[in-house]
Scaffold this motif. Structure first.
Motif, PDB file in Angstrom:
ATOM      1  N   GLY A 113      24.555 -23.458 -22.716  1.00 47.59           N
ATOM      2  CA  GLY A 113      25.155 -22.453 -21.847  1.00 47.59           C
ATOM      3  C   GLY A 113      26.560 -22.084 -22.282  1.00 47.59           C
ATOM      4  O   GLY A 113      26.934 -20.903 -22.287  1.00 47.59           O
ATOM      5  N   LEU A 114      27.367 -23.092 -22.661  1.00 46.78           N
ATOM      6  CA  LEU A 114      28.727 -22.821 -23.107  1.00 46.78           C
ATOM      7  C   LEU A 114      28.734 -21.997 -24.397  1.00 46.78           C
ATOM      8  O   LEU A 114      29.537 -21.071 -24.566  1.00 46.78           O
ATOM      9  CB  LEU A 114      29.480 -24.134 -23.321  1.00 46.78           C
ATOM     10  N   ILE A 115      27.825 -22.335 -25.330  1.00 44.94           N
ATOM     11  CA  ILE A 115      27.737 -21.556 -26.575  1.00 44.94           C
ATOM     12  C   ILE A 115      27.335 -20.120 -26.268  1.00 44.94           C
ATOM     13  O   ILE A 115      27.871 -19.168 -26.845  1.00 44.94           O
ATOM     14  CB  ILE A 115      26.726 -22.213 -27.534  1.00 44.94           C
ATOM     15  N   ALA A 116      26.396 -19.953 -25.331  1.00 41.08           N
ATOM     16  CA  ALA A 116      25.965 -18.593 -24.961  1.00 41.08           C
ATOM     17  C   ALA A 116      27.101 -17.812 -24.316  1.00 41.08           C
ATOM     18  O   ALA A 116      27.279 -16.623 -24.582  1.00 41.08           O
ATOM     19  CB  ALA A 116      24.772 -18.672 -24.003  1.00 41.08           C
ATOM     20  N   MET A 117      27.896 -18.477 -23.459  1.00 44.17           N
ATOM     21  CA  MET A 117      29.033 -17.803 -22.821  1.00 44.17           C
ATOM     22  C   MET A 117      30.026 -17.288 -23.855  1.00 44.17           C
ATOM     23  O   MET A 117      30.539 -16.178 -23.757  1.00 44.17           O
ATOM     24  CB  MET A 117      29.745 -18.768 -21.870  1.00 44.17           C
ATOM     25  N   ILE A 118      30.291 -18.130 -24.868  1.00 39.99           N
ATOM     26  CA  ILE A 118      31.330 -17.802 -25.831  1.00 39.99           C
ATOM     27  C   ILE A 118      30.831 -16.856 -26.919  1.00 39.99           C
ATOM     28  O   ILE A 118      31.500 -15.895 -27.292  1.00 39.99           O
ATOM     29  CB  ILE A 118      31.899 -19.086 -26.460  1.00 39.99           C
ATOM     30  N   PHE A 119      29.614 -17.140 -27.412  1.00 33.78           N
ATOM     31  CA  PHE A 119      29.138 -16.410 -28.593  1.00 33.78           C
ATOM     32  C   PHE A 119      27.876 -15.597 -28.341  1.00 33.78           C
ATOM     33  O   PHE A 119      27.293 -15.064 -29.285  1.00 33.78           O
ATOM     34  CB  PHE A 119      28.862 -17.404 -29.736  1.00 33.78           C
ATOM     35  N   GLY A 120      27.456 -15.473 -27.066  1.00 33.90           N
ATOM     36  CA  GLY A 120      26.200 -14.784 -26.770  1.00 33.90           C
ATOM     37  C   GLY A 120      26.159 -13.367 -27.301  1.00 33.90           C
ATOM     38  O   GLY A 120      25.184 -12.939 -27.948  1.00 33.90           O
ATOM     39  N   ASN A 121      27.252 -12.606 -27.055  1.00 36.87           N
ATOM     40  CA  ASN A 121      27.270 -11.222 -27.507  1.00 36.87           C
ATOM     41  C   ASN A 121      27.258 -11.124 -29.027  1.00 36.87           C
ATOM     42  O   ASN A 121      26.572 -10.280 -29.609  1.00 36.87           O
ATOM     43  CB  ASN A 121      28.495 -10.511 -26.943  1.00 36.87           C
ATOM     44  N   GLN A 122      28.014 -12.016 -29.696  1.00 37.63           N
ATOM     45  CA  GLN A 122      28.039 -12.005 -31.153  1.00 37.63           C
ATOM     46  C   GLN A 122      26.672 -12.361 -31.730  1.00 37.63           C
ATOM     47  O   GLN A 122      26.256 -11.803 -32.751  1.00 37.63           O
ATOM     48  CB  GLN A 122      29.088 -12.984 -31.675  1.00 37.63           C
ATOM     49  N   ILE A 123      25.962 -13.292 -31.074  1.00 32.01           N
ATOM     50  CA  ILE A 123      24.627 -13.673 -31.544  1.00 32.01           C
ATOM     51  C   ILE A 123      23.667 -12.492 -31.451  1.00 32.01           C
ATOM     52  O   ILE A 123      22.921 -12.189 -32.391  1.00 32.01           O
ATOM     53  CB  ILE A 123      24.101 -14.879 -30.732  1.00 32.01           C
ATOM     54  N   LEU A 124      23.698 -11.804 -30.308  1.00 34.38           N
ATOM     55  CA  LEU A 124      22.809 -10.652 -30.140  1.00 34.38           C
ATOM     56  C   LEU A 124      23.152  -9.547 -31.139  1.00 34.38           C
ATOM     57  O   LEU A 124      22.263  -8.880 -31.675  1.00 34.38           O
ATOM     58  CB  LEU A 124      22.913 -10.121 -28.715  1.00 34.38           C
ATOM     59  N   THR A 125      24.453  -9.370 -31.405  1.00 36.26           N
ATOM     60  CA  THR A 125      24.865  -8.354 -32.372  1.00 36.26           C
ATOM     61  C   THR A 125      24.376  -8.701 -33.768  1.00 36.26           C
ATOM     62  O   THR A 125      23.885  -7.839 -34.511  1.00 36.26           O
ATOM     63  CB  THR A 125      26.400  -8.212 -32.369  1.00 36.26           C
ATOM     64  N   ALA A 126      24.515  -9.993 -34.138  1.00 36.95           N
ATOM     65  CA  ALA A 126      24.070 -10.422 -35.466  1.00 36.95           C
ATOM     66  C   ALA A 126      22.563 -10.258 -35.640  1.00 36.95           C
ATOM     67  O   ALA A 126      22.076  -9.960 -36.737  1.00 36.95           O
ATOM     68  CB  ALA A 126      24.470 -11.873 -35.703  1.00 36.95           C
ATOM     69  N   LEU A 127      21.821 -10.445 -34.548  1.00 33.85           N
ATOM     70  CA  LEU A 127      20.367 -10.294 -34.610  1.00 33.85           C
ATOM     71  C   LEU A 127      19.926  -8.845 -34.504  1.00 33.85           C
ATOM     72  O   LEU A 127      18.727  -8.553 -34.580  1.00 33.85           O
ATOM     73  CB  LEU A 127      19.706 -11.122 -33.491  1.00 33.85           C
ATOM     74  N   GLY A 128      20.896  -7.936 -34.296  1.00 35.44           N
ATOM     75  CA  GLY A 128      20.566  -6.523 -34.200  1.00 35.44           C
ATOM     76  C   GLY A 128      19.909  -6.132 -32.889  1.00 35.44           C
ATOM     77  O   GLY A 128      19.264  -5.079 -32.796  1.00 35.44           O
ATOM     78  N   LEU A 129      20.109  -6.963 -31.853  1.00 36.42           N
ATOM     79  CA  LEU A 129      19.474  -6.676 -30.561  1.00 36.42           C
ATOM     80  C   LEU A 129      20.331  -5.790 -29.681  1.00 36.42           C
ATOM     81  O   LEU A 129      19.861  -5.268 -28.665  1.00 36.42           O
ATOM     82  CB  LEU A 129      19.164  -7.993 -29.833  1.00 36.42           C
ATOM     83  N   ILE A 130      21.602  -5.617 -30.030  1.00 36.64           N
ATOM     84  CA  ILE A 130      22.466  -4.687 -29.296  1.00 36.64           C
ATOM     85  C   ILE A 130      23.316  -3.913 -30.291  1.00 36.64           C
ATOM     86  O   ILE A 130      23.487  -4.331 -31.434  1.00 36.64           O
ATOM     87  CB  ILE A 130      23.389  -5.410 -28.290  1.00 36.64           C
TER      88      ILE A 130
END
Length: 633
Positions: free
Chosen positions: A616-633
């Protein structure tokens, strides 16, 4: 290079030197080095804790209360982390608080913690950690658990806390209740300290602080008349045209009556001087689709003339418009924005009008002047009367009364009763005039009628300013901290309605450093820097002078950090206190369940909880960056 880079470089250099000194045997045995973290271990203090632990029944009663609160906070923090993690994955645009650097309590790196309050934050953090670990040590002595060592923790020479290491064998031999009380002691101590420091802050300290007389300048628009006259953030305007002013309301009234050039007496905290501000009417903000066709994203443009008459002030603008529903506006300034204006119907280059920056002028005829509607409420009064959803409107009159901006619209509707049917005259996006017969609803937040629209704060979708300063609401923030900011200072300000209770004051104090995320005009980091010019110290504490501001900052940040530390330690993840308490609870529950391998069941619960928290903490901090890297947003 940004600040974070230099901070990390300095920390790495310190760590390298510290480890070299350790390897060379230069450091005494009491010092331990682990990267940038230096610990000083000692057994001194155990005797003091032993004497302090004498009233054991009292300390056990306090610890039991704290344990109950910790269990509630543990469940709440678990739910908060999960909801925040889900929000990080569902929001295409993360908020400022979700930026990675803003999870670090490092002044100057965290966008919400300015470097100016670094001493107070470091002192608050060190004090919170000492109290937290000292409470663990105290309960060890209360529960007859031996202490292997105690000490202080330094991060790159900065004292950031303390630690207590209970004897592992003695801890295991203690009862489950004794261990749970010992693990909850730190959270309990931080909570008690929060109550004490906030009681001092909200009581005698803030009570000794009052807003200083004058208009507090919180911001100066670049390229504005105020900037040209060298006004700056932290200045206080104390006279307009030689007339003293006490409040922002008096400033606004004096400015409205002043001419194209106005003399302002400014107090910067050290000296007073009088400057002349040559006013010009600038468009400093805009709503999409406004009748003039401008979008202000940087440098403002200037409205130089209305109906061929030169104007320099907002009052001059409305005088030139008069009773007309539409006007011809001449705009000068930013060439990029002027290109947008040229796309407006009937727009043409103007001649004989001097542009301040030599970039030309454009005249736009038949611009509706009124309150600009950015949203029509579905099934609201004006929608029921025939107005379309999603179409921008400019309201120019209500019930026969001329409406020139949002303030005029509010004034007219405030004098009408719900249930009345009034004609509302508007211009649509194509410049077509229409009138709707609207049956008024009750206004949701004040008296008077409501037509079911959201209105841009300004005229015709334009935010106008003829001086270029933004007020710092010193009195309002003082009121939010439980002080006396003056009558009406927090009217309409977000959060003002919840400060009537002690818990409300604590909640507001915790989010004031993040104020811009909650609709406040500025983040509040304490009484620091230029902001002290906006306040004065009165009453019995006046003898301390500026020391009262330092004391207020220490109390503010100590309370803020202590409650943050308590909540963080309640997270049900090992090695935090919440994780240890969760293990105690799991052991108590599993001991009553017919399971062959109870140890494995407890381990499964605690490890699973810790994994969920980490994820959960990783998702809070890096969730948007992860989705961006995966091309989902």
């Amino acid at each position: 290079m940004n600040t974070l880079f230099w901070v990390l470089t300095g920390i790495l250099a310190y760590a390298a030197v510290a480890m070299w000194l350790r390897n060379e045997g230069v450091l005494p045995d009491a010092f331990r080095v682990s990267g940038p973290v230096l610990t000083l271990r000692t057994l001194r203090g155990r005797a003091f804790l032993g004497r302090l632990a004498a009233p054991k029944r009292f300390w056990r009663a306090v610890a039991n209360l704290g344990l109950g609160g910790a269990l509630v906070a543990m469940v709440a923090s678990f739910a908060l982390i999960l909801s925040s993690a889900m929000s990080a994955f569902t929001n295409a645009q993360p908020s400022a608080i979700q930026q990675p650097q803003n999870f670090l309590i490092i002044p100057g790196v965290n966008d919400f913690l300015p470097l100016s309050v670094a001493p107070e934050i470091i002192a608050g953090l060190a004090g919170a950690m000492v109290v937290h670990e000292g409470a663990h040590g105290l309960l060890c002595r209360v529960e007859d658990i031996d202490i292997d060592s105690m000490g202080l923790v330094f991060f790159a020479l900065l004292p950031v806390g303390a630690f207590v290491e209970p004897d592992e064998e003695a801890t295991q031999e203690a009862s489950r209740g004794a261990r749970a009380r010992m693990f909850a002691a730190g959270v309990t101590a931080n909570t008690v300290l929060t109550i004490v420091v906030f009681a001092l802050l909200f009581g005698p300290v803030v009570g000794a602080i009052s807003p200083a007389a004058g208009y507090a300048v919180g911001e100066v628009n670049p390229g504005s008349p105020a900037a040209a006259a060298d006004l700056s953030q932290g200045d206080r305007v104390v006279e307009v045209g030689g007339t003293p002013i006490e409040t922002s309301g008096e400033f606004e009234a004096a400015i409205a009556d002043a001419g194209d050039s106005v003399a302002l007496t400014v107090d910067d905290g050290e000296t007073r001087e009088t400057v002349t501000v040559d006013r010009e009417l600038q468009v400093v903000g805009s709503a999409g689709g406004n009748p003039l066709g401008v979008m202000i994203e940087g440098k403002p443009v200037t409205i130089a003339a209305v109906n061929g008459e030169s104007v320099a002030t907002e009052s001059g603008f409305f005088d030139a418009v008069g009773g007309d529903e539409r006007a011809t506006l001449t705009v000068t300034g930013n060439a990029t924005v002027l290109d947008q204006v040229r796309d407006a119907p009937g727009a043409e280059n103007a001649s004989g009008v001097g542009a301040a920056d030599g970039e030309g002028a454009v005249t736009v005829p038949d611009v509706p002047v009124g309150a600009y509607v950015v949203g029509v409420q579905e099934d609201g009064p004006i929608h029921d009367a025939g107005a379309a959803l999603g179409e921008p409107l400019t309201i120019v009159s209500v019930d026969g009364e001329r409406v020139v901006d949002n303030a005029a619209l509010s004034a007219v509707l405030g004098e009408r009763e719900p249930g009345e049917t009034v004609p509302v005259t508007v211009f649509d996006a194509d410049g077509e005039r229409d009138t709707y017969d609207v049956e008024l609803d009750p206004h949701p937040t004040r008296g008077g009628g409501f037509i079911g629209v959201s209105v841009f704060p300004g005229t015709s979708g334009l935010a106008l300013d003829d001086v270029g300063v933004t007020e710092y609401p010193a009195g309002a923030y003082l009121t939010l901290l439980g002080g006396d900011g003056g009558e009406g200072t927090s009217d309409g300000l977000p959060l003002g309605e919840i400060t009537d209770s002690p818990l409300g004051l604590v909640f507001v104090a915790l989010i004031l450093p993040l104020g811009s995320l909650f609709g406040l005009p500025f983040n509040f980091a304490g009484f620091t820097g230029d902001l002290t010019n906006f306040f004065v110290v009165e009453g019995p504490l006046a003898a301390l002078g500026g020391g009262v501001f330092l004391l207020a900052n220490l109390l503010f940040w100590s309370g803020w950090i202590n409650i943050q530390l308590a909540l963080f330690n309640c997270l049900p993840a090992f090695p935090l206190d919440g994780g240890r308490i969760l293990r105690m609870v799991a052991e108590a529950v599993i001991s009553r369940v017919p399971i062959s391998d109870r140890h494995a069941a407890v381990r499964t619960i605690t490890v699973s909880s810790g994994f969920v928290m980490l994820t959960g903490l990783i998702a809070m901090i890096f969730g948007n960056q992860i989705l961006t890297a995966l091309g989902l947003i």
